[in-house]
Enzyme design. Structure first.
Site, PDB file in Angstrom:
ATOM      1  CG  PHE A 149       0.004   0.177   2.367  1.00 44.05           C
ATOM      2  CD1 PHE A 149      -0.115   1.631   2.685  1.00 44.05           C
ATOM      3  CD2 PHE A 149       0.252  -0.616   3.540  1.00 44.05           C
ATOM      4  CE1 PHE A 149       0.577   2.310   3.994  1.00 44.05           C
ATOM      5  CE2 PHE A 149       0.830  -0.151   4.503  1.00 44.05           C
ATOM      6  CZ  PHE A 149       1.167   1.264   4.714  1.00 44.05           C
ATOM      7  CE  LYS A 173      -2.956  -8.575  -4.618  1.00 41.36           C
ATOM      8  NZ  LYS A 173      -3.411  -7.432  -3.453  1.00 41.36           N
ATOM      9  CD  GLU A 176      -5.711  -6.506  -0.252  1.00 39.68           C
ATOM     10  OE1 GLU A 176      -4.496  -6.122  -0.357  1.00 39.68           O
ATOM     11  OE2 GLU A 176      -5.981  -7.442   0.498  1.00 39.68           O
ATOM     12  NE  ARG A 177      -4.723  -2.353   4.436  1.00 35.25           N
ATOM     13  CZ  ARG A 177      -5.349  -3.225   4.424  1.00 35.25           C
ATOM     14  NH1 ARG A 177      -6.723  -3.389   4.014  1.00 35.25           N
ATOM     15  NH2 ARG A 177      -5.228  -4.367   5.211  1.00 35.25           N
ATOM     16  CB  SER A 226       4.716  -7.366   5.650  1.00 35.21           C
ATOM     17  OG  SER A 226       3.760  -8.418   5.054  1.00 35.21           O
ATOM     18  CB  CYS A 281      10.391  -0.259   2.246  1.00 31.91           C
ATOM     19  SG  CYS A 281      10.957   0.534   0.685  1.00 31.91           S
ATOM     20  CD  GLU A 382       8.381  -3.060   8.271  1.00 33.76           C
ATOM     21  OE1 GLU A 382       7.762  -4.154   7.972  1.00 33.76           O
ATOM     22  OE2 GLU A 382       8.727  -2.140   7.217  1.00 33.76           O
TER      23      GLU A 382
END
Ligand code: NAD
Length: 498
Positions: A149, A173, A176-177, A226, A281, A382
């Protein structure tokens, strides 16, 4: 309520009665759209479309591909604000930051515009009497990108420009957020003249990902997200015989030496820890002070952290927006609670922040935690929020040992005025991307992006030369064009050069 669907074979696709997932505006907390989640049949449809398109795309000339990439770049430059606003409304980051992520993604498009050079092979004349040898690389076929996301435009753009330029067809793909940027990019590809089916978007959750990982016509998987998911994707896709690059999470440390410029280091630490609400990240989440720098540095960082303007990403005076979901806000705040419980000093506390006019938004203020030890949850987890944890050490060796003991190895930085310390640091740390007085050392597009250890599973980093290798396979051809039909040199022993 807006419905967001897929992009299959050059068209928007929605299905009545599909199962859905809510898309929120993190600044208001309001649900703003319903994202349709694909069925396994739709996954089969999108793979079939990408496979059919590959049959012609693989035959397209390098100049044809180059022209389309240049056109995509122009359209994206023209519509950069549309993409940035879509990102801000679904992700929450401030608009200038969203523009920045699109620009960094565009650098990969620009790199891929040079594909005729990137795809040049090698040729050796006369390796044996009358024998020449050459090598070149060919695309894989249908390849898939599964993205997180936090960079809904840039991370997909780490993947698809190189994949498409090298002759593959691509299925994205997205998270979804914040799925809308991916569909805007799909429309831009169509306007740029990319044939239908070469770039596709399929929305969904774990079941859609698993269907893609198991599909026999998918040849390679690029994943960013993640660490637990990266690890499991790498296992499942490699077990299915696919090529995989799976980039995972991070806990980026920054060492500050006593000889560093304290004001310079403090300003960069604050920007790198709290920019994009710490949801990068490559965000700095652990400041490792060496010796006497700790007290003056912490005082200055605390002062600057309190000055950060937190608000809606649409508000041009905001420097930092909300975090992605209510669950994320609750998780970040409970990790700060745990730091307090476990004995750390909360020097700047972002819990319970309320932004006027956006009381339901998912805001967490900049948080500075001092006197953190390596057993505390704020150090081991994290956090992926605007939280900077400080560990005080006595020497550079102790600081480097901390970095090397950490399971992650994405990015790291050192602040110093000593060339000797900087050199020792970059040679000894087990991390993929290193900054020297540069807190967020994201490589340019013509280098490759990737971490070490639990931050990357697989052999290849993304974009740059490693991206080209990831999306292609090598071939070596040995040729002889004899002047006579007589079978000179034919032998039952293993061939050697003459
Ligand atoms: P995530 O792992 O939750 O999701 C990433 C993608 O995986 C999404 O598309 C999601 O739909 C899919 N997914 C989620 N659960 C799945 C499951 N069980 N099976 C299969 N697929 C699944 O990550 P996120 O929360 O979207 O993004 C944040 C994470 O991404 C952080 O850990 C961050 O460090 C990492 N990240 C890493 C890099 C890097 O370069 N190493 C870059 C950006 C983000």
């Amino acid at each position: 309520m807006k419905t967001i669907g897929h992009w299959i074979n050059g068209e928007h696709v929605t299905a009545p009665g599909a199962s859905t997932s809510p898309v929120f505006n993190p600044a208001t907390g309001a649900e703003q759209a319903q994202l349709q989640l694909a069925t396994v049949e739709q996954v089969n449809d999108v793979v079939a479309a990408a496979k059919a398109a590959w049959a012609t795309w693989v035959e397209s000339s390098l100049s044809q591909r180059s022209k389309i990439l240049f056109a995509f770049r122009e359209i994206m430059n023209r519509r950069i604000n549309d993409v940035a606003l879509a990102i801000t409304d679904e992700h929450g980051k401030v608009v200038s930051d969203a523009v920045g992520e699109v620009q960094r993604g565009l650098e990969v498009v620009e790199y891929a515009c040079g594909l005729p050079t990137l795809l040049k092979g090698e040729y050796s004349d006369q390796v044996s009497g009358g024998v020449d040898l050459f090598s070149y690389r060919q695309p894989l076929g249908v390849v898939v990108g599964i993205t997180p996301f936090n960079f809904p435009a840039m991370v997909p753009m780490w993947m698809f420009p190189v994949a498409i330029a090298t002759g593959n067809t691509f299925i994205l793909k997205p998270s979804e957020r914040d799925p809308s940027a991916s569909l805007l990019m799909a429309e831009m590809w169509k306007e740029a003249g990319l044939p239908d089916g070469v770039f596709n978007v399929i929305q969904g959750d774990a079941s859609v990902v698993n269907a893609l990982l198991d599909h026999p016509d998918v040849k390679a998987i690029s994943f960013v997200g993640s660490t637990p998911i990266a690890r499991s994707i790498h296992r499942r896709a490699t077990a299915n015989g696919k090529r995989v690059q799976a980039l995972g999470g991070a806990k980026n440390h920054s060492i500050i030496l006593p000889d560093a410029d304290i004001d310079f280091a403090a300003k960069h630490l604050v920007a790198a820890a709290f920019g994009s609400a710490g949801e990068r990240c490559m965000a700095i989440s652990a400041a490792i002070t060496v010796g006497a720098v700790a007290d003056p540095l912490m005082a200055r960082v605390a002062e600057l952290a309190r000055e950060v303007k937190v608000g809606s990403g649409r508000d041009t005076s905001s420097e930092m927006g909300p975090v992605i979901t209510a669950a994320s806000k609750a998780r970040i705040e409970s990790l700060i609670d745990s730091g307090e419980r476990q004995g750390a000093t909360i020097r700047v506390d972002g819990r319970g922040l309320s932004v006027a006019g956006h009381e339901e938004g998912f805001f967490v203020g900049p948080t500075l935690i001092d006197n953190v030890t390596t057993e505390m949850d704020v150090y081991t987890e994290e956090i992926f929020g605007p939280v900077l944890s400080t560990v005080r050490t006595a020497s550079v060796d102790e600081a480097i040992a901390l970095i090397n003991a950490n399971p992650f190895g994405n990015g790291t930085a050192i602040f110093t005025s000593s060339g000797e310390a900087a050199r020792r640091f970059h040679r000894e740390v087990q991390v993929g991307m290193i900054g020297i007085n540069v807190p967020i050392p994201v490589p340019m597009a013509y280098y490759s992006f990737g971490g070490w250890k639990d931050s990357l599973f697989g052999d290849h980093h993304m974009h740059g030369p490693e991206g080209v290798r990831f999306y292609t396979r090598g071939k070596v051809v040995t040729t002889r064009w004899p002047e006579t039909t007589e079978a000179t040199g034919a032998s039952f022993s293993f061939p050697t050069s003459k």
